[in-house]
Design a protein around this motif. Structure first.
Motif, PDB file in Angstrom:
ATOM      1  N   MET A   1      39.812  41.823  48.026  1.00 29.85           N
ATOM      2  CA  MET A   1      38.418  41.084  46.894  1.00 29.85           C
ATOM      3  C   MET A   1      37.875  41.109  47.793  1.00 29.85           C
ATOM      4  O   MET A   1      38.565  39.909  48.893  1.00 29.85           O
ATOM      5  CB  MET A   1      39.209  40.956  46.069  1.00 29.85           C
ATOM      6  CG  MET A   1      40.277  41.762  44.999  1.00 29.85           C
ATOM      7  SD  MET A   1      40.336  39.622  43.359  1.00 29.85           S
ATOM      8  CE  MET A   1      42.595  39.845  43.911  1.00 29.85           C
ATOM      9  N   LYS A   2      37.026  41.412  47.343  1.00 29.65           N
ATOM     10  CA  LYS A   2      36.337  40.396  48.633  1.00 29.65           C
ATOM     11  C   LYS A   2      36.442  38.926  48.883  1.00 29.65           C
ATOM     12  O   LYS A   2      35.995  38.114  49.643  1.00 29.65           O
ATOM     13  CB  LYS A   2      34.496  40.734  48.396  1.00 29.65           C
ATOM     14  CG  LYS A   2      34.476  41.731  49.044  1.00 29.65           C
ATOM     15  CD  LYS A   2      32.546  42.501  48.777  1.00 29.65           C
ATOM     16  CE  LYS A   2      32.527  43.453  47.905  1.00 29.65           C
ATOM     17  NZ  LYS A   2      31.546  43.575  46.582  1.00 29.65           N
ATOM     18  N   SER A   3      36.022  38.121  47.760  1.00 31.88           N
ATOM     19  CA  SER A   3      35.917  36.672  47.227  1.00 31.88           C
ATOM     20  C   SER A   3      37.381  36.011  47.831  1.00 31.88           C
ATOM     21  O   SER A   3      37.370  35.245  47.639  1.00 31.88           O
ATOM     22  CB  SER A   3      36.029  35.959  45.277  1.00 31.88           C
ATOM     23  OG  SER A   3      36.463  36.773  45.087  1.00 31.88           O
ATOM     24  N   ILE A   4      38.988  36.876  47.457  1.00 32.72           N
ATOM     25  CA  ILE A   4      40.009  36.444  47.133  1.00 32.72           C
ATOM     26  C   ILE A   4      39.966  37.547  48.833  1.00 32.72           C
ATOM     27  O   ILE A   4      40.855  38.354  48.676  1.00 32.72           O
ATOM     28  CB  ILE A   4      41.236  35.843  46.499  1.00 32.72           C
ATOM     29  CG1 ILE A   4      40.003  35.222  45.845  1.00 32.72           C
ATOM     30  CG2 ILE A   4      42.120  35.547  46.501  1.00 32.72           C
ATOM     31  CD1 ILE A   4      40.329  34.738  44.879  1.00 32.72           C
ATOM     32  N   LYS A   5      41.141  36.297  50.130  1.00 38.22           N
ATOM     33  CA  LYS A   5      41.319  37.649  51.143  1.00 38.22           C
ATOM     34  C   LYS A   5      43.287  37.201  51.098  1.00 38.22           C
ATOM     35  O   LYS A   5      43.510  38.073  50.485  1.00 38.22           O
ATOM     36  CB  LYS A   5      40.833  37.586  51.994  1.00 38.22           C
ATOM     37  CG  LYS A   5      39.407  37.882  51.930  1.00 38.22           C
ATOM     38  CD  LYS A   5      39.389  38.584  53.378  1.00 38.22           C
ATOM     39  CE  LYS A   5      38.496  40.231  52.777  1.00 38.22           C
ATOM     40  NZ  LYS A   5      37.773  39.663  52.561  1.00 38.22           N
TER      41      LYS A   5
END
Lengths: 344, 148
Positions: free
Chosen positions: B1-5
Protein backbone atom coordinates in the motif's frame (compact mmCIF):
# COMPACT_ATOMS: atom_id res chain seq x y z
CA UNK A 1 3.28 -20.38 -25.27
CA UNK A 2 0.22 -18.17 -25.26
CA UNK A 3 0.30 -15.81 -22.30
CA UNK A 4 -2.87 -15.68 -20.19
CA UNK A 5 -1.27 -13.83 -17.33
CA UNK A 6 -2.07 -10.21 -16.56
CA UNK A 7 0.48 -8.36 -14.48
CA UNK A 8 2.05 -10.01 -11.46
CA UNK A 9 -0.84 -11.88 -9.89
CA UNK A 10 -3.78 -12.28 -12.27
CA UNK A 11 -4.84 -14.95 -14.75
CA UNK A 12 -7.39 -14.17 -17.45
CA UNK A 13 -9.40 -17.09 -18.78
CA UNK A 14 -10.11 -16.67 -22.48
CA UNK A 15 -12.21 -19.78 -22.26
CA UNK A 16 -13.75 -19.06 -18.86
CA UNK A 17 -14.95 -22.00 -16.71
CA UNK A 18 -18.63 -22.15 -15.76
CA UNK A 19 -20.04 -22.37 -12.25
CA UNK A 20 -22.67 -25.01 -12.95
CA UNK A 21 -24.20 -25.19 -9.50
CA UNK A 22 -23.59 -24.71 -5.79
CA UNK A 23 -24.85 -26.16 -2.52
CA UNK A 24 -24.84 -24.75 0.97
CA UNK A 25 -25.75 -26.22 4.32
CA UNK A 26 -25.58 -24.26 7.57
CA UNK A 27 -26.13 -24.59 11.31
CA UNK A 28 -28.99 -23.15 13.39
CA UNK A 29 -27.42 -19.74 14.14
CA UNK A 30 -26.76 -19.03 10.45
CA UNK A 31 -30.30 -20.29 9.77
CA UNK A 32 -31.61 -17.46 11.94
CA UNK A 33 -29.52 -14.85 10.11
CA UNK A 34 -30.59 -12.52 7.29
CA UNK A 35 -29.53 -14.94 4.52
CA UNK A 36 -31.56 -17.88 5.87
CA UNK A 37 -33.76 -18.21 2.78
CA UNK A 38 -30.84 -18.71 0.41
CA UNK A 39 -29.31 -21.83 1.96
CA UNK A 40 -30.16 -25.29 0.65
CA UNK A 41 -30.45 -26.76 4.09
CA UNK A 42 -30.47 -25.43 7.65
CA UNK A 43 -29.63 -27.99 10.34
CA UNK A 44 -31.60 -27.34 13.52
CA UNK A 45 -28.97 -29.08 15.67
CA UNK A 46 -25.28 -28.19 15.28
CA UNK A 47 -24.17 -31.67 16.39
CA UNK A 48 -26.17 -33.23 13.51
CA UNK A 49 -26.73 -36.19 15.87
CA UNK A 50 -23.01 -37.01 15.68
CA UNK A 51 -20.92 -37.86 18.73
CA UNK A 52 -18.32 -35.11 18.27
CA UNK A 53 -18.24 -31.64 16.70
CA UNK A 54 -15.49 -32.81 14.35
CA UNK A 55 -17.84 -35.52 13.06
CA UNK A 56 -20.57 -32.89 12.74
CA UNK A 57 -18.32 -30.72 10.58
CA UNK A 58 -17.54 -33.72 8.42
CA UNK A 59 -21.29 -34.27 8.10
CA UNK A 60 -21.80 -30.66 6.94
CA UNK A 61 -18.99 -30.98 4.39
CA UNK A 62 -20.14 -34.32 3.03
CA UNK A 63 -23.80 -33.30 2.96
CA UNK A 64 -23.07 -30.15 0.94
CA UNK A 65 -21.16 -32.11 -1.72
CA UNK A 66 -23.81 -34.85 -1.83
CA UNK A 67 -26.54 -32.19 -2.19
CA UNK A 68 -24.59 -30.58 -5.02
CA UNK A 69 -24.16 -33.86 -6.90
CA UNK A 70 -27.82 -34.70 -6.33
CA UNK A 71 -28.93 -31.33 -7.76
CA UNK A 72 -27.09 -32.00 -11.02
CA UNK A 73 -27.93 -35.72 -11.01
CA UNK A 74 -24.25 -36.56 -11.12
CA UNK A 75 -22.35 -39.35 -9.42
CA UNK A 76 -18.86 -39.27 -7.88
CA UNK A 77 -17.60 -41.01 -11.00
CA UNK A 78 -18.59 -38.01 -13.16
CA UNK A 79 -16.30 -35.69 -11.21
CA UNK A 80 -12.63 -35.51 -12.22
CA UNK A 81 -11.28 -33.80 -9.11
CA UNK A 82 -12.42 -32.84 -5.65
CA UNK A 83 -10.55 -29.83 -4.20
CA UNK A 84 -11.34 -28.59 -0.73
CA UNK A 85 -10.27 -27.74 2.77
CA UNK A 86 -11.40 -26.66 6.22
CA UNK A 87 -10.02 -25.15 9.43
CA UNK A 88 -9.34 -28.27 11.47
CA UNK A 89 -5.85 -29.66 11.92
CA UNK A 90 -4.72 -31.59 8.83
CA UNK A 91 -8.01 -30.51 7.10
CA UNK A 92 -9.55 -33.68 8.46
CA UNK A 93 -13.25 -32.94 7.73
CA UNK A 94 -12.55 -32.55 4.03
CA UNK A 95 -10.28 -35.58 3.91
CA UNK A 96 -12.97 -37.79 5.46
CA UNK A 97 -15.42 -36.42 2.90
CA UNK A 98 -12.93 -37.21 0.13
CA UNK A 99 -12.67 -40.75 1.49
CA UNK A 100 -16.44 -41.19 1.18
CA UNK A 101 -16.61 -39.60 -2.28
CA UNK A 102 -13.81 -41.57 -3.89
CA UNK A 103 -12.89 -38.72 -6.28
CA UNK A 104 -9.22 -37.83 -7.06
CA UNK A 105 -8.55 -35.30 -4.29
CA UNK A 106 -6.46 -32.20 -3.65
CA UNK A 107 -6.62 -31.03 -0.03
CA UNK A 108 -5.89 -27.30 0.24
CA UNK A 109 -5.55 -24.81 3.08
CA UNK A 110 -5.75 -21.02 3.11
CA UNK A 111 -7.65 -20.72 6.39
CA UNK A 112 -10.85 -18.78 5.68
CA UNK A 113 -9.77 -18.15 2.06
CA UNK A 114 -9.68 -21.89 1.35
CA UNK A 115 -12.79 -21.73 -0.85
CA UNK A 116 -11.11 -19.15 -3.10
CA UNK A 117 -7.88 -21.11 -3.32
CA UNK A 118 -9.84 -24.21 -4.35
CA UNK A 119 -11.86 -22.26 -6.96
CA UNK A 120 -8.72 -20.69 -8.44
CA UNK A 121 -6.94 -24.03 -8.79
CA UNK A 122 -10.06 -25.71 -10.18
CA UNK A 123 -10.52 -22.90 -12.73
CA UNK A 124 -6.93 -23.32 -13.93
CA UNK A 125 -7.31 -27.08 -14.29
CA UNK A 126 -10.55 -26.69 -16.24
CA UNK A 127 -9.33 -23.82 -18.43
CA UNK A 128 -6.22 -25.88 -19.15
CA UNK A 129 -8.55 -28.67 -20.33
CA UNK A 130 -7.25 -31.16 -17.82
CA UNK A 131 -10.70 -31.82 -16.39
CA UNK A 132 -14.37 -31.48 -17.29
CA UNK A 133 -16.04 -31.35 -13.86
CA UNK A 134 -14.48 -30.31 -10.57
CA UNK A 135 -16.15 -30.06 -7.17
CA UNK A 136 -14.70 -27.62 -4.62
CA UNK A 137 -15.77 -27.23 -1.01
CA UNK A 138 -14.92 -25.44 2.24
CA UNK A 139 -16.37 -25.93 5.69
CA UNK A 140 -16.07 -24.73 9.26
CA UNK A 141 -17.88 -25.36 12.54
CA UNK A 142 -18.12 -22.92 15.44
CA UNK A 143 -17.66 -25.55 18.14
CA UNK A 144 -14.81 -27.51 16.53
CA UNK A 145 -12.98 -24.25 15.76
CA UNK A 146 -13.49 -22.96 19.32
CA UNK A 147 -12.01 -26.10 20.83
CA UNK A 148 -9.04 -26.07 18.45
CA UNK A 149 -8.21 -22.36 18.42
CA UNK A 150 -9.63 -20.97 21.67
CA UNK A 151 -10.91 -22.24 25.00
CA UNK A 152 -13.35 -25.04 25.92
CA UNK A 153 -16.95 -24.21 25.00
CA UNK A 154 -18.36 -24.12 28.54
CA UNK A 155 -15.62 -21.97 30.07
CA UNK A 156 -17.02 -18.65 31.25
CA UNK A 157 -14.68 -16.20 29.53
CA UNK A 158 -15.68 -12.92 27.92
CA UNK A 159 -15.17 -12.47 24.18
CA UNK A 160 -13.66 -9.21 22.94
CA UNK A 161 -15.70 -6.82 20.84
CA UNK A 162 -13.35 -7.47 17.90
CA UNK A 163 -13.85 -11.25 18.11
CA UNK A 164 -15.74 -12.90 15.28
CA UNK A 165 -18.08 -15.89 15.27
CA UNK A 166 -16.99 -18.93 13.25
CA UNK A 167 -19.71 -19.90 10.79
CA UNK A 168 -21.08 -23.43 11.12
CA UNK A 169 -21.64 -24.67 7.62
CA UNK A 170 -20.23 -25.93 4.36
CA UNK A 171 -20.46 -24.64 0.82
CA UNK A 172 -19.57 -26.47 -2.36
CA UNK A 173 -19.40 -25.55 -6.01
CA UNK A 174 -19.39 -27.54 -9.25
CA UNK A 175 -17.17 -26.05 -11.94
CA UNK A 176 -17.25 -27.23 -15.50
CA UNK A 177 -15.97 -26.27 -18.93
CA UNK A 178 -17.36 -23.15 -20.60
CA UNK A 179 -21.08 -23.73 -21.23
CA UNK A 180 -23.36 -21.19 -19.54
CA UNK A 181 -23.22 -18.26 -17.12
CA UNK A 182 -21.98 -17.43 -14.56
CA UNK A 183 -18.33 -17.65 -15.65
CA UNK A 184 -15.07 -17.27 -13.79
CA UNK A 185 -13.12 -14.85 -15.97
CA UNK A 186 -10.22 -13.66 -13.82
CA UNK A 187 -8.45 -14.89 -10.73
CA UNK A 188 -5.98 -12.83 -8.72
CA UNK A 189 -3.87 -14.87 -6.34
CA UNK A 190 -2.89 -13.08 -3.15
CA UNK A 191 0.53 -12.49 -1.66
CA UNK A 192 0.84 -13.05 2.09
CA UNK A 193 0.62 -9.80 4.07
CA UNK A 194 1.63 -9.35 7.67
CA UNK A 195 1.40 -5.98 9.38
CA UNK A 196 2.43 -7.28 12.77
CA UNK A 197 -1.00 -7.86 14.33
CA UNK A 198 -0.71 -10.57 16.99
CA UNK A 199 -4.18 -10.75 18.53
CA UNK A 200 -5.99 -13.86 17.33
CA UNK A 201 -9.28 -12.31 18.45
CA UNK A 202 -8.85 -9.37 16.09
CA UNK A 203 -8.60 -11.10 12.74
CA UNK A 204 -10.50 -8.45 10.82
CA UNK A 205 -7.75 -5.94 11.56
CA UNK A 206 -5.05 -8.50 10.74
CA UNK A 207 -6.62 -9.52 7.41
CA UNK A 208 -7.70 -6.12 6.05
CA UNK A 209 -4.30 -5.28 4.45
CA UNK A 210 -4.31 -8.64 2.63
CA UNK A 211 -7.74 -7.87 1.17
CA UNK A 212 -6.67 -4.34 0.22
CA UNK A 213 -3.44 -5.50 -1.47
CA UNK A 214 -5.19 -8.22 -3.47
CA UNK A 215 -7.97 -5.86 -4.59
CA UNK A 216 -5.39 -3.20 -5.57
CA UNK A 217 -3.34 -5.77 -7.51
CA UNK A 218 -6.50 -6.95 -9.22
CA UNK A 219 -7.38 -3.43 -10.36
CA UNK A 220 -3.79 -2.80 -11.44
CA UNK A 221 -3.47 -6.08 -13.37
CA UNK A 222 -6.87 -6.02 -15.08
CA UNK A 223 -7.39 -2.28 -15.48
CA UNK A 224 -10.84 -2.64 -13.88
CA UNK A 225 -12.23 0.03 -11.57
CA UNK A 226 -14.61 -0.42 -8.61
CA UNK A 227 -17.52 0.83 -10.76
CA UNK A 228 -17.03 -2.03 -13.23
CA UNK A 229 -18.38 -4.35 -10.57
CA UNK A 230 -21.94 -4.73 -9.30
CA UNK A 231 -20.50 -5.98 -6.04
CA UNK A 232 -17.11 -6.38 -4.42
CA UNK A 233 -17.39 -8.78 -1.50
CA UNK A 234 -14.62 -9.87 0.87
CA UNK A 235 -14.72 -13.10 2.84
CA UNK A 236 -14.75 -12.64 6.59
CA UNK A 237 -13.30 -9.30 7.62
CA UNK A 238 -16.28 -8.64 9.87
CA UNK A 239 -17.42 -5.16 10.85
CA UNK A 240 -13.95 -4.03 12.00
CA UNK A 241 -12.02 -5.28 8.97
CA UNK A 242 -14.68 -4.07 6.53
CA UNK A 243 -14.38 -0.47 7.74
CA UNK A 244 -10.58 -0.60 7.60
CA UNK A 245 -10.60 -2.10 4.09
CA UNK A 246 -13.05 0.49 2.78
CA UNK A 247 -11.04 3.35 4.26
CA UNK A 248 -7.68 2.02 3.06
CA UNK A 249 -9.00 1.53 -0.48
CA UNK A 250 -10.25 5.11 -0.44
CA UNK A 251 -6.80 6.31 0.68
CA UNK A 252 -5.32 4.39 -2.26
CA UNK A 253 -7.72 6.18 -4.60
CA UNK A 254 -10.51 3.62 -5.02
CA UNK A 255 -13.94 4.52 -3.66
CA UNK A 256 -15.84 1.28 -3.03
CA UNK A 257 -18.39 2.68 -0.58
CA UNK A 258 -21.31 2.07 -2.99
CA UNK A 259 -20.73 -1.56 -3.94
CA UNK A 260 -18.60 -3.15 -1.27
CA UNK A 261 -19.55 -5.49 1.55
CA UNK A 262 -18.26 -8.51 3.43
CA UNK A 263 -19.68 -12.05 3.68
CA UNK A 264 -19.01 -12.12 7.43
CA UNK A 265 -21.00 -8.92 7.93
CA UNK A 266 -23.91 -10.16 5.82
CA UNK A 267 -24.37 -13.61 7.34
CA UNK A 268 -25.41 -12.44 10.84
CA UNK A 269 -27.31 -9.38 11.95
CA UNK A 270 -26.74 -7.07 14.89
CA UNK A 271 -29.21 -8.86 17.17
CA UNK A 272 -27.34 -12.16 17.00
CA UNK A 273 -24.68 -10.88 19.40
CA UNK A 274 -21.64 -12.22 17.54
CA UNK A 275 -19.58 -9.07 18.23
CA UNK A 276 -17.67 -8.36 14.95
CA UNK A 277 -19.93 -10.84 12.99
CA UNK A 278 -18.93 -13.96 11.06
CA UNK A 279 -15.70 -15.68 10.07
CA UNK A 280 -14.42 -19.13 9.13
CA UNK A 281 -13.75 -21.09 5.98
CA UNK A 282 -17.46 -21.86 5.73
CA UNK A 283 -18.38 -18.15 5.85
CA UNK A 284 -17.48 -17.07 2.31
CA UNK A 285 -18.33 -20.58 1.04
CA UNK A 286 -21.95 -20.57 2.21
CA UNK A 287 -22.55 -16.90 1.39
CA UNK A 288 -21.38 -17.50 -2.17
CA UNK A 289 -23.07 -20.87 -2.57
CA UNK A 290 -26.28 -19.59 -1.04
CA UNK A 291 -26.82 -15.89 -1.61
CA UNK A 292 -24.38 -14.75 -4.32
CA UNK A 293 -24.95 -17.65 -6.73
CA UNK A 294 -28.70 -17.07 -6.46
CA UNK A 295 -28.27 -13.36 -7.23
CA UNK A 296 -26.04 -14.16 -10.23
CA UNK A 297 -28.60 -16.62 -11.56
CA UNK A 298 -31.43 -14.12 -11.17
CA UNK A 299 -29.25 -11.49 -12.92
CA UNK A 300 -29.63 -9.22 -9.91
CA UNK A 301 -25.83 -9.21 -9.92
CA UNK A 302 -23.96 -9.64 -13.19
CA UNK A 303 -20.37 -9.03 -12.32
CA UNK A 304 -18.85 -9.54 -8.91
CA UNK A 305 -15.41 -9.59 -7.35
CA UNK A 306 -15.34 -12.27 -4.69
CA UNK A 307 -12.37 -11.89 -2.32
CA UNK A 308 -12.23 -14.49 0.48
CA UNK A 309 -9.70 -13.60 3.17
CA UNK A 310 -7.69 -15.89 5.42
CA UNK A 311 -5.74 -15.46 8.65
CA UNK A 312 -3.08 -18.14 8.34
CA UNK A 313 -2.36 -18.34 12.07
CA UNK A 314 -1.50 -21.39 14.10
CA UNK A 315 -2.56 -21.58 17.77
CA UNK A 316 1.01 -22.66 18.61
CA UNK A 317 2.76 -19.66 17.04
CA UNK A 318 0.11 -17.29 18.45
CA UNK A 319 1.00 -18.53 21.96
CA UNK A 320 4.65 -18.05 21.09
CA UNK A 321 3.90 -14.40 20.39
CA UNK A 322 4.19 -14.55 16.62
CA UNK A 323 2.27 -12.38 14.17
CA UNK A 324 -0.60 -13.46 11.91
CA UNK A 325 0.26 -13.92 8.21
CA UNK A 326 -2.82 -13.18 6.11
CA UNK A 327 -3.94 -13.82 2.55
CA UNK A 328 -6.78 -12.88 0.18
CA UNK A 329 -7.60 -14.34 -3.22
CA UNK A 330 -9.83 -12.48 -5.70
CA UNK A 331 -12.11 -14.07 -8.27
CA UNK A 332 -14.09 -12.25 -10.96
CA UNK A 333 -17.44 -13.88 -11.72
CA UNK A 334 -19.46 -12.58 -14.67
CA UNK A 335 -22.71 -13.45 -16.41
CA UNK A 336 -21.53 -11.94 -19.70
CA UNK A 337 -17.78 -12.39 -19.99
CA UNK A 338 -16.24 -9.12 -21.12
CA UNK A 339 -12.78 -10.36 -20.24
CA UNK A 340 -11.39 -6.83 -20.11
CA UNK A 341 -7.96 -6.10 -21.42
CA UNK A 342 -5.90 -8.82 -23.06
CA UNK A 343 -2.60 -10.15 -21.89
CA UNK A 344 0.41 -8.68 -23.62
CA UNK B 1 0.00 0.00 0.00
CA UNK B 2 1.21 3.50 -0.76
CA UNK B 3 -0.42 5.14 2.26
CA UNK B 4 0.80 2.65 4.87
CA UNK B 5 4.19 1.03 4.69
CA UNK B 6 5.35 -0.20 8.08
CA UNK B 7 3.81 -2.31 10.85
CA UNK B 8 3.97 0.68 13.18
CA UNK B 9 2.11 2.95 10.76
CA UNK B 10 -0.60 0.30 10.43
CA UNK B 11 -0.91 -0.22 14.19
CA UNK B 12 -1.22 3.53 14.75
CA UNK B 13 -3.75 3.81 11.93
CA UNK B 14 -6.03 1.02 13.19
CA UNK B 15 -6.06 2.28 16.79
CA UNK B 16 -9.15 4.43 16.38
CA UNK B 17 -10.80 1.92 14.03
CA UNK B 18 -11.28 -0.53 16.90
CA UNK B 19 -14.67 -0.91 18.62
CA UNK B 20 -14.61 0.46 22.13
CA UNK B 21 -14.24 -2.20 24.81
CA UNK B 22 -17.06 -1.46 27.20
CA UNK B 23 -14.68 -1.14 30.14
CA UNK B 24 -16.88 0.73 32.62
CA UNK B 25 -19.89 -1.50 31.96
CA UNK B 26 -17.68 -4.60 32.30
CA UNK B 27 -16.27 -3.35 35.61
CA UNK B 28 -19.73 -2.62 37.02
CA UNK B 29 -21.03 -6.03 35.86
CA UNK B 30 -18.00 -7.79 37.32
CA UNK B 31 -18.49 -5.91 40.62
CA UNK B 32 -22.18 -6.80 40.87
CA UNK B 33 -21.79 -10.45 39.85
CA UNK B 34 -18.59 -11.07 41.80
CA UNK B 35 -20.03 -9.24 44.82
CA UNK B 36 -23.27 -11.24 44.66
CA UNK B 37 -21.38 -14.54 44.55
CA UNK B 38 -19.32 -13.45 47.55
CA UNK B 39 -22.41 -12.33 49.49
CA UNK B 40 -23.99 -15.70 48.73
CA UNK B 41 -20.80 -17.39 49.99
CA UNK B 42 -20.88 -15.32 53.17
CA UNK B 43 -24.52 -16.28 53.64
CA UNK B 44 -23.63 -19.97 53.34
CA UNK B 45 -20.79 -19.47 55.81
CA UNK B 46 -22.94 -17.70 58.39
CA UNK B 47 -25.82 -20.14 58.02
CA UNK B 48 -23.63 -23.21 58.43
CA UNK B 49 -22.20 -21.64 61.59
CA UNK B 50 -25.63 -20.81 62.96
CA UNK B 51 -27.80 -23.72 61.87
CA UNK B 52 -25.26 -26.56 61.58
CA UNK B 53 -23.40 -25.30 64.67
CA UNK B 54 -19.99 -25.63 62.99
CA UNK B 55 -16.76 -23.87 63.92
CA UNK B 56 -15.24 -21.31 61.49
CA UNK B 57 -12.97 -23.82 59.74
CA UNK B 58 -15.70 -26.38 59.13
CA UNK B 59 -18.19 -23.71 58.07
CA UNK B 60 -15.66 -22.45 55.49
CA UNK B 61 -15.25 -25.99 54.15
CA UNK B 62 -19.01 -26.46 53.83
CA UNK B 63 -19.30 -23.08 52.08
CA UNK B 64 -16.55 -23.95 49.60
CA UNK B 65 -18.01 -27.40 48.86
CA UNK B 66 -21.42 -25.89 48.10
CA UNK B 67 -19.99 -23.08 45.91
CA UNK B 68 -17.81 -25.49 43.93
CA UNK B 69 -20.78 -27.79 43.43
CA UNK B 70 -22.93 -24.91 42.17
CA UNK B 71 -20.15 -23.72 39.80
CA UNK B 72 -19.63 -27.21 38.43
CA UNK B 73 -23.34 -27.86 38.12
CA UNK B 74 -24.06 -24.60 36.26
CA UNK B 75 -21.13 -25.36 33.94
CA UNK B 76 -22.42 -28.84 33.17
CA UNK B 77 -25.89 -27.59 32.24
CA UNK B 78 -24.41 -24.83 30.06
CA UNK B 79 -25.38 -21.81 32.18
CA UNK B 80 -22.03 -20.72 33.64
CA UNK B 81 -20.57 -19.62 30.30
CA UNK B 82 -23.65 -17.43 29.77
CA UNK B 83 -23.16 -15.82 33.18
CA UNK B 84 -19.45 -15.40 32.35
CA UNK B 85 -20.35 -13.48 29.19
CA UNK B 86 -21.85 -10.70 31.32
CA UNK B 87 -19.99 -11.11 34.58
CA UNK B 88 -16.44 -11.35 33.17
CA UNK B 89 -13.92 -11.38 36.00
CA UNK B 90 -16.85 -11.32 38.42
CA UNK B 91 -17.53 -14.99 37.74
CA UNK B 92 -13.94 -16.05 37.01
CA UNK B 93 -12.25 -14.88 40.23
CA UNK B 94 -14.55 -16.51 42.85
CA UNK B 95 -14.13 -20.23 43.51
CA UNK B 96 -17.15 -20.99 41.28
CA UNK B 97 -14.98 -19.81 38.37
CA UNK B 98 -12.26 -22.21 39.42
CA UNK B 99 -14.82 -25.03 39.32
CA UNK B 100 -15.86 -23.85 35.85
CA UNK B 101 -12.27 -23.85 34.61
CA UNK B 102 -11.86 -27.51 35.57
CA UNK B 103 -15.28 -28.86 34.62
CA UNK B 104 -15.37 -27.12 31.20
CA UNK B 105 -12.22 -28.82 29.79
CA UNK B 106 -13.15 -32.10 31.48
CA UNK B 107 -16.48 -32.08 29.59
CA UNK B 108 -14.87 -30.86 26.40
CA UNK B 109 -12.06 -33.39 26.15
CA UNK B 110 -14.07 -36.42 27.29
CA UNK B 111 -14.44 -37.22 23.58
CA UNK B 112 -10.70 -37.82 23.35
CA UNK B 113 -10.95 -40.51 26.05
CA UNK B 114 -10.57 -40.64 29.83
CA UNK B 115 -6.76 -40.84 29.87
CA UNK B 116 -5.45 -38.53 27.12
CA UNK B 117 -8.64 -36.43 27.11
CA UNK B 118 -10.13 -35.83 30.57
CA UNK B 119 -6.98 -36.86 32.46
CA UNK B 120 -4.47 -34.91 30.44
CA UNK B 121 -6.52 -31.81 29.59
CA UNK B 122 -8.66 -31.30 32.71
CA UNK B 123 -6.25 -28.74 34.17
CA UNK B 124 -5.51 -26.95 30.89
CA UNK B 125 -7.22 -23.79 32.20
CA UNK B 126 -6.82 -24.25 35.95
CA UNK B 127 -3.23 -25.51 35.70
CA UNK B 128 -1.61 -22.04 35.64
CA UNK B 129 -3.70 -21.01 38.67
CA UNK B 130 -2.51 -24.08 40.58
CA UNK B 131 1.14 -23.69 39.56
CA UNK B 132 1.45 -20.00 40.32
CA UNK B 133 -1.01 -20.06 43.24
CA UNK B 134 1.03 -22.78 44.94
CA UNK B 135 4.35 -21.10 44.09
CA UNK B 136 3.13 -17.75 45.43
CA UNK B 137 1.92 -19.34 48.67
CA UNK B 138 5.31 -21.03 49.17
CA UNK B 139 7.10 -17.70 48.69
CA UNK B 140 4.72 -15.89 51.03
CA UNK B 141 5.16 -18.74 53.53
CA UNK B 142 8.95 -18.36 53.49
CA UNK B 143 8.70 -14.59 53.93
CA UNK B 144 6.27 -15.09 56.80
CA UNK B 145 8.61 -17.67 58.42
CA UNK B 146 11.51 -15.22 58.56
CA UNK B 147 9.68 -11.97 59.33
CA UNK B 148 6.79 -12.98 61.58
Amino acid sequence: MKNNRLGRQTIRFENPPTILNTASIVGPKEGEGPLRDYFDKVECDDTCKEKTFEKAEEYFCNESVETLLHKERLKSGDIDYYIGGDLLNQIISTSFTAKKLGIPYFGVYSACATFAEAIQLASCIIAGEFALNIVVSASSHFSSAERQYRSPLESGVQRKMTAQWTVTGAGSMLLTQNSKPPYITHVTTGIVQDYGIKEADNMGTAMAPAAVETILSHFKDTGYKPDDYDLIITGDLGTVGKDITMDLLLREGFDVSKNYTDCGVEIYDESQDTHARGSGAGCSAVVFSGYLFDQLNKKELNKILFVPTGALLSPTTTLQGDTIPCIAHAITIENTPELGKEAK
Amino acid sequence: MKSIKTDKEYKDYVKDKQPKQTLLKNCINAFIWGGSICIFGQLLFDMSKKHLELNEKDAATVQIIILIFIGAFLTSVGIYDKIGKHAGAGSIVPITGFANSIVAPAMEYKKEGYVMGVGAKMFSLAGPVLVYGTSASVIVGIIYYFFK
